[in-house]
Design a protein around this motif. Structure first.
Motif, PDB file in Angstrom:
ATOM      1  N   ASN A 115       0.907  -1.161   0.048  1.00 44.52           N
ATOM      2  CA  ASN A 115      -0.035  -0.075   0.061  1.00 44.52           C
ATOM      3  C   ASN A 115       0.995   1.154  -0.046  1.00 44.52           C
ATOM      4  OD1 ASN A 115      -1.840   2.014   0.166  1.00 44.52           O
ATOM      5  ND2 ASN A 115      -2.526   1.611   2.504  1.00 44.52           N
ATOM      6  N   SER A 121      -5.968   0.867   3.115  1.00 50.04           N
ATOM      7  CA  SER A 121      -6.470   0.243   1.926  1.00 50.04           C
ATOM      8  C   SER A 121      -6.492  -1.051   2.258  1.00 50.04           C
ATOM      9  CB  SER A 121      -6.063   0.818   0.746  1.00 50.04           C
ATOM     10  OG  SER A 121      -6.681   0.276  -0.241  1.00 50.04           O
ATOM     11  N   PRO A 166     -10.607  -2.280  -3.415  1.00 55.65           N
ATOM     12  CA  PRO A 166     -10.229  -1.799  -1.967  1.00 55.65           C
ATOM     13  C   PRO A 166     -11.715  -1.975  -1.068  1.00 55.65           C
ATOM     14  CG  PRO A 166      -9.926  -0.236  -3.534  1.00 55.65           C
ATOM     15  CD  PRO A 166     -10.363  -0.955  -4.306  1.00 55.65           C
ATOM     16  N   GLN A 174     -11.872   5.298  -3.259  1.00 49.38           N
ATOM     17  CA  GLN A 174     -10.671   4.595  -3.800  1.00 49.38           C
ATOM     18  C   GLN A 174     -10.994   3.872  -5.105  1.00 49.38           C
ATOM     19  OE1 GLN A 174      -8.274   2.231  -0.935  1.00 49.38           O
ATOM     20  NE2 GLN A 174      -8.413   4.040   0.604  1.00 49.38           N
TER      21      GLN A 174
END
Ligand code: C2O
Ligand code: CU
Ligand code: CU
Length: 489
Positions: A115, A121, A166, A174
């Motif tokens: 990440n 996430s 995600p 996201q």
């Protein structure tokens, strides 16, 4: 720990009544351009001549089942989604959509997730049957700069089309920034003839401001509250990251389309002028028998597999469209909802027609889960933004069930807009809709529940204990708490 997204208005604003009250205080013309109020979206389309290209294959399946080990990095980047604009985005391995993972039943899969985003996430493997620690839900957030190994074995009988995305507390944000990709699971022997070429088509929509940024309006503004209500939609439709691309077909050829609807909220109603589809599968893989249809509804996060027969003549073109589908409450229904929209050009080559390949009438057997074996019925009443009158709480177990149990879920939509209901971890079989038995069996992980309807499905909590999410897959709804927890132990 569950902490509500600070960008979001408090749940109180979530109530339809509050929004309707706010909307009715506006002059009618302000509602007309509701996608645009205070926002000048980029309307320029991408390069119209772009050829559809599938995302690169990260690992491919032309090999024996074995151990598959790959690295997926999520990081900020800039992407030219629309001509003339460079958009700050997020990408898996540098591209949108992320690379396609081609796996085989029996594979042992290790994914090293890095990440590099400035926020927590995860990667959730939507629809795959795997251990809960590999599910990538918000119970297993990966901090900025952190890494996590997802390890799982692809179970027999699960060949199909899946996707990854995600799953933190701001999933919608996201995914809209570019984090989504496809997963294909292949069986030892595919019943679709090898001569049938395959296309992975990942559909998504998005909306941009005049400077090219992904448009996330202030949640307290009217457009923000309309997104909140409808689920965020955008006027620009993407196929594998391109706008209105072209795809070749040869007259007489049969193609297998694996369709993923990665939109936050848009329901696709796909039709290809002059053609029918053979619908051969959905979320959890192939059906027993194909079904000939004129059009196909694909709710956000659902997948379908279609056989498309090139019944046109050499040199012709056909346009794949999404037809109007009214999933909205009247107060926030977009003004242009009833306009069909072009998504993809199918271009016949000039080559002479092929002899059509012979297609099987049976693809596989799907054993029925037996309703007589069900030991509980779980009623889920979906109101606007809540399930059984509650907002999501990570520390609350909403349903607790023994490993291996077979249960029926009764999903009631109490309100006047559709909610696609998704269960993590276990594929299910729809039993009936408003009491009308499902016409045939299939494996699903998401089922759209239209306004004021009730859907029942049956599921067996096979193999993997743990805390599994269930939620509406309109991302603005799930991110704001239209979610619950099933604990299997
Ligand atoms: Cu596609 Cu809980 O997610
Ligand atoms: Cu999921
Ligand atoms: Cu919803």
């Amino acid at each position: 720990m569950y902490s509500p997204n600070p960008l979001c208005p408090p749940p109180l604003l979530w109530r339809v009544s509050a929004l309707v009250a706010a909307l009715s205080s506006l002059a009618p013309h302000m509602l007309a351009g509701q996608e645009h109020i205070d926002h000048k979206p980029v309307v320029a389309a991408g390069s119209p001549a772009a050829k559809v290209s599938g995302p690169p294959i990260l690992v491919n399946a032309s090999r024996k089942p074995g151990t598959v080990e790959v690295t997926i990095t999520a990081e900020p980047t800039r992407v030219s989604f629309v001509r003339g604009a460079s958009t700050p985005a997020y990408a898996y391995n540098g591209r949108v959509p992320g690379p396609t993972l081609e796996l085989r039943e029996g594979d042992k899969v290790v994914i090293h997730f890095r990440n590099r985003l400035p926020e927590p996430s995860t990667i959730h493997w939507h629809g795959l049957h795997l251990p809960v620690v590999a599910d990538g839900s918000q119970y297993h957030l990966v901090p900025p700069g952190g890494q996590y190994d997802y390890e799982f074995t692809i179970q027999p009988g699960t060949a199909g089309t899946y996707w990854y995305h995600p799953h933190p507390h701001n999933t919608g944000h996201q995914i809209a920034k570019g984090l989504y990709g496809a997963v294909i699971v292949r069986p030892p022997r595919d019943p679709v003839p090898a001569a049938v070429k395959e296309k992975v088509l990942i559909f998504a929509d998005n909306r941009f401001t005049s400077d090219g940024s992904v448009d996330f309006p202030d949640p307290a503004s009217i457009p923000g509250r309309i997104d909140f209500e409808n689920g965020r939609e955008g006027p620009i439709l993407f196929v594998n990251g391109s706008v209105m691309p072209a795809m070749n077909i040869r007259s007489g050829e049969v193609q297998r389309w694996r369709v993923v609807n990665a939109s936050a909220a848009r329901v696709l109603r796909l039709a290809l002028r002059g053609h029918t589809f053979l619908h051969i599968g959905n979320d959890g893989g192939l059906f027993e028998h194909p079904l000939e249809v004129n059009e196909i509804l694909v709710a956000n996060s659902e997948r379908v597999e279609l056989l498309v027969r090139g019944t046109g003549k050499p040199g012709e073109t056909a346009v794949l469209q999404t037809l109007p589908y009214d999933r909205y409450i009247p107060q926030t229904r977009p003004k242009d909802w009833s306009t069909p929209r072009d998504i993809l050009t199918v271009q016949y080559t000039n080559q002479p027609a092929l002899q059509p390949v012979k297609l099987p009438a049976t693809y596989r057997a799907i054993p029925a889960l037996d309703t007589a074996k069900s030991t509980a019925t779980r009623v889920m009443a979906m109101s606007q933004g809540m399930i059984n009158g509650k907002l999501h709480d990570m520390n609350r177990i909403d349903v607790s069930a023994p490993l291996g149990a077979v249960e029926i879920w009764q999903i009631e939509n109490l309100v006047g807009m559709d909610h696609p209901f998704h269960l993590h971890g276990f594929q299910f079989q729809v039993i009936d809709r408003n009491g009308v038995p499902a016409p045939f069996r299939s494996w699903k992980d998401t089922v759209n529940v239209p306004k004021h309807e009730t859907v029942r499905f049956i599921v067996r909590y096979d193999k993997y204990p743990g805390k599994w999410m269930f939620h509406c897959h309109i991302l603005d709804h799930s991110d704001h708490g239209m979610m619950g927890v099933l604990e299997v132990k």
